[in-house]
Structures are given as C-alpha cells and as structure tokens.
Write a protein that holds these residues in place. Structure first.
Motif, PDB file in Angstrom:
ATOM      1  N   LEU A  14      -1.264   0.552 -10.504  1.00 50.08           N
ATOM      2  CA  LEU A  14      -1.612   1.327  -9.121  1.00 50.08           C
ATOM      3  C   LEU A  14      -3.010   1.411  -8.768  1.00 50.08           C
ATOM      4  CD1 LEU A  14       1.143   3.843  -8.498  1.00 50.08           C
ATOM      5  CD2 LEU A  14       1.169   1.640  -7.899  1.00 50.08           C
ATOM      6  N   VAL A  15      -3.682   0.704  -8.060  1.00 40.36           N
ATOM      7  CA  VAL A  15      -5.100   0.719  -7.757  1.00 40.36           C
ATOM      8  C   VAL A  15      -5.438   1.269  -6.345  1.00 40.36           C
ATOM      9  CG1 VAL A  15      -7.257  -0.798  -7.506  1.00 40.36           C
ATOM     10  CG2 VAL A  15      -5.510  -1.468  -9.034  1.00 40.36           C
ATOM     11  N   PRO A  16      -6.585   2.283  -6.414  1.00 41.97           N
ATOM     12  CA  PRO A  16      -6.742   2.807  -5.164  1.00 41.97           C
ATOM     13  C   PRO A  16      -7.437   1.585  -4.416  1.00 41.97           C
ATOM     14  CG  PRO A  16      -7.659   4.159  -6.995  1.00 41.97           C
ATOM     15  CD  PRO A  16      -7.054   2.971  -7.686  1.00 41.97           C
ATOM     16  N   VAL A  17      -7.210   1.785  -3.008  1.00 44.58           N
ATOM     17  CA  VAL A  17      -7.586   1.106  -1.988  1.00 44.58           C
ATOM     18  C   VAL A  17      -9.043   0.672  -1.995  1.00 44.58           C
ATOM     19  CG1 VAL A  17      -7.863   0.274   0.427  1.00 44.58           C
ATOM     20  CG2 VAL A  17      -5.358   0.947  -0.474  1.00 44.58           C
ATOM     21  N   ALA A  18      -9.548   1.681  -2.219  1.00 46.34           N
ATOM     22  CA  ALA A  18     -11.280   1.941  -2.396  1.00 46.34           C
ATOM     23  C   ALA A  18     -11.884   1.089  -3.569  1.00 46.34           C
ATOM     24  CB  ALA A  18     -11.697   3.189  -2.397  1.00 46.34           C
ATOM     25  N   ASP A  19     -10.967   0.876  -4.520  1.00 36.98           N
ATOM     26  CA  ASP A  19     -11.285   0.155  -5.764  1.00 36.98           C
ATOM     27  C   ASP A  19     -10.802  -1.284  -5.787  1.00 36.98           C
ATOM     28  OD1 ASP A  19     -12.380   2.656  -6.516  1.00 36.98           O
ATOM     29  OD2 ASP A  19     -10.575   2.961  -7.954  1.00 36.98           O
ATOM     30  N   LEU A  20     -10.136  -1.887  -4.647  1.00 38.42           N
ATOM     31  CA  LEU A  20      -9.402  -2.987  -4.551  1.00 38.42           C
ATOM     32  C   LEU A  20     -10.543  -4.290  -4.837  1.00 38.42           C
ATOM     33  CD1 LEU A  20      -6.931  -4.738  -4.513  1.00 38.42           C
ATOM     34  CD2 LEU A  20      -7.093  -4.602  -1.991  1.00 38.42           C
ATOM     35  N   ILE A  70       0.770  -1.127   0.068  1.00 38.89           N
ATOM     36  CA  ILE A  70      -0.231   0.143  -0.086  1.00 38.89           C
ATOM     37  C   ILE A  70       0.660   0.980  -0.066  1.00 38.89           C
ATOM     38  CG2 ILE A  70      -2.076   1.194   1.039  1.00 38.89           C
ATOM     39  CD1 ILE A  70      -2.596  -1.500   0.326  1.00 38.89           C
ATOM     40  N   THR A  71       0.821   2.174  -0.992  1.00 36.74           N
ATOM     41  CA  THR A  71       1.774   3.093  -1.029  1.00 36.74           C
ATOM     42  C   THR A  71       1.077   4.382   0.000  1.00 36.74           C
ATOM     43  OG1 THR A  71       0.027   4.554  -2.761  1.00 36.74           O
ATOM     44  CG2 THR A  71       1.765   2.848  -3.551  1.00 36.74           C
ATOM     45  N   GLU A  72       1.948   5.466   0.106  1.00 29.87           N
ATOM     46  CA  GLU A  72       1.759   6.698   0.924  1.00 29.87           C
ATOM     47  C   GLU A  72       0.349   7.293   0.652  1.00 29.87           C
ATOM     48  OE1 GLU A  72       6.250   7.854   2.243  1.00 29.87           O
ATOM     49  OE2 GLU A  72       5.443   8.171   0.004  1.00 29.87           O
ATOM     50  N   ASP A  73      -0.111   7.193  -0.857  1.00 28.84           N
ATOM     51  CA  ASP A  73      -1.285   7.734  -1.075  1.00 28.84           C
ATOM     52  C   ASP A  73      -2.463   6.849  -1.151  1.00 28.84           C
ATOM     53  OD1 ASP A  73      -0.051   6.841  -3.454  1.00 28.84           O
ATOM     54  OD2 ASP A  73      -0.883   8.344  -4.787  1.00 28.84           O
ATOM     55  N   ASN A  74      -2.262   5.668  -0.517  1.00 29.56           N
ATOM     56  CA  ASN A  74      -3.514   4.623  -0.218  1.00 29.56           C
ATOM     57  C   ASN A  74      -3.787   3.989  -1.692  1.00 29.56           C
ATOM     58  OD1 ASN A  74      -4.362   3.477   2.013  1.00 29.56           O
ATOM     59  ND2 ASN A  74      -6.640   4.511   1.317  1.00 29.56           N
ATOM     60  N   LYS A  75      -2.771   3.606  -2.461  1.00 33.30           N
ATOM     61  CA  LYS A  75      -2.896   2.602  -3.441  1.00 33.30           C
ATOM     62  C   LYS A  75      -2.423   1.325  -3.344  1.00 33.30           C
ATOM     63  CE  LYS A  75      -3.461   6.523  -6.802  1.00 33.30           C
ATOM     64  NZ  LYS A  75      -2.938   7.442  -7.752  1.00 33.30           N
ATOM     65  N   VAL A  76      -2.931   0.368  -4.021  1.00 34.84           N
ATOM     66  CA  VAL A  76      -2.008  -0.920  -3.952  1.00 34.84           C
ATOM     67  C   VAL A  76      -1.138  -1.198  -5.149  1.00 34.84           C
ATOM     68  CG1 VAL A  76      -2.830  -3.539  -3.904  1.00 34.84           C
ATOM     69  CG2 VAL A  76      -4.318  -1.844  -2.934  1.00 34.84           C
ATOM     70  N   VAL A  77       0.153  -1.707  -4.849  1.00 34.60           N
ATOM     71  CA  VAL A  77       0.755  -1.811  -6.017  1.00 34.60           C
ATOM     72  C   VAL A  77       0.550  -3.321  -6.536  1.00 34.60           C
ATOM     73  CG1 VAL A  77       3.371  -1.825  -6.834  1.00 34.60           C
ATOM     74  CG2 VAL A  77       2.634  -0.247  -5.095  1.00 34.60           C
ATOM     75  N   LEU A  78       0.195  -3.426  -7.721  1.00 28.84           N
ATOM     76  CA  LEU A  78      -0.002  -4.838  -8.538  1.00 28.84           C
ATOM     77  C   LEU A  78       0.996  -4.763  -9.598  1.00 28.84           C
ATOM     78  CD1 LEU A  78      -3.816  -4.852  -8.436  1.00 28.84           C
ATOM     79  CD2 LEU A  78      -2.382  -5.935  -6.766  1.00 28.84           C
TER      80      LEU A  78
END
Length: 176
Positions: free
Chosen positions: A147-153, A51-59
């Motif tokens: 990079l996918v926003p956590v809200a969209d995971l 999870i990045t500092e700006d709340n995205k998941v690295v895939l």
C-alpha cells in the motif's frame, strides 16, 4: 490509408495463454506485402489503479517467469471469454488483493502492441477500495500487497518496470 488484405491465415502453435499464427497479407493498391507476418493472439487484459478509503494505492508484488524477477504492479489479469472487462477488473481486484469497490471509472483501453499482438488492455480506476472481499489466487500465484500513499505514487513509479502497470498508473496521475 487502407487496410491490407489478408490472403492466408495459419495457426502455428497454441500455448497456455496465447495462439501464435502467421498471415500472408498484401496492400490493396500497392505492390507491397506478402509475409508471412507473425501474430500473437491473447485474451484482453485489465489493469486496476485501486485507491483505498484512506488514499493509498494497492499494488501487488509477484514473481514473473518471463524476466525471472519479482515485480511491483497494479492488480491485473485476463478477461475471460465472454466476460465484460469491467466485471473482469472487479473480479481480479478482489481475487488478487481482497479489496472491493463500488466506484469505478475507465482510464481508457490501449492496444498492447498492435504490430503483432491482437489484445487490448483495459485500464480502470477503483475508488474508495476496502478490504471486504476475499483473496482467491490462481494455483500458481503468490502475491504480496504493498500500500503506497497516493502522495508518494510518482516516486514509487520509478520502481515499476511493468509497462502496462506503469501506463495505467501514469494515466491515473495525468487525470488527477
């Protein structure tokens, strides 16, 4: 319930990433068993929810030979002989993505398929990841980041059909 008794073990084939062996085993008190039973010995594995500092998941996207498809996965890789699984997770995250983190949590390990495989997959959560590392692909790796926003995971999870990546991401979603 008792463990069975292994009477015989035979190495059949050593590939690049696995050892195929057969065993003969019997139940300790019941007249059942014998075999041969197939066993695949593999290195342990790590999968990382980064999870990045700006709340995205690295895939990562990459081609997979087994199914002849391009997959979307969590960063992952093999634990090298004698390597600590957390150290392997940190190494694989940086090598595959260029991201690093100082905040790590275990999402608990799983047996990949204990019916005939010997390895364990170790799942980790890396928080506040930042792109301060250096990618270092294996000679046969070709990886693209997504990079996918956590809200969209949860929605993105519908596109992921790699079982270990899906389970790792699901464990993260269940705890958050």
């Amino acid at each position: 319930m008792e463990k069975w008794i292994i009477k015989e073990r035979k190495n059949v084939y050593r590939g690049n990433i696995f050892l195929y062996e057969t065993i003969v085993a019997t139940h300790p008190t019941k007249p059942i068993g014998a075999g041969p039973y197939d066993i695949i010995r593999l290195a342990d594995w790590v999968n990382i929810v980064a999870i990045t500092e700006d709340n995205k998941v690295v895939l990562v996207k990459q081609y997979r030979f087994g199914k002849d498809v391009i997959t979307i996965e969590t960063p992952a890789g093999a634990v090298e002989r004698g390597e600590d699984p957390l150290a392997a997770a940190k190494r694989e995250l940086e090598e595959e993505t260029g991201y690093i983190s100082d905040e790590w949590e275990s999402l608990s390990p799983v047996s990949v398929n204990p019916a005939f495989m010997s390895n364990t997959a170790h799942f980790y959560l890396a928080k506040n990841c930042r792109p301060d590392g250096k990618q270092n692909f294996d000679e046969d790796e070709d990886i693209e980041l997504e990079l996918v926003p956590v809200a969209d995971l949860k929605e993105k999870l519908k596109e992921i059909d790699h079982s270990l990546s899906e389970l790792c991401l699901s464990r993260y979603l269940l705890q958050s």
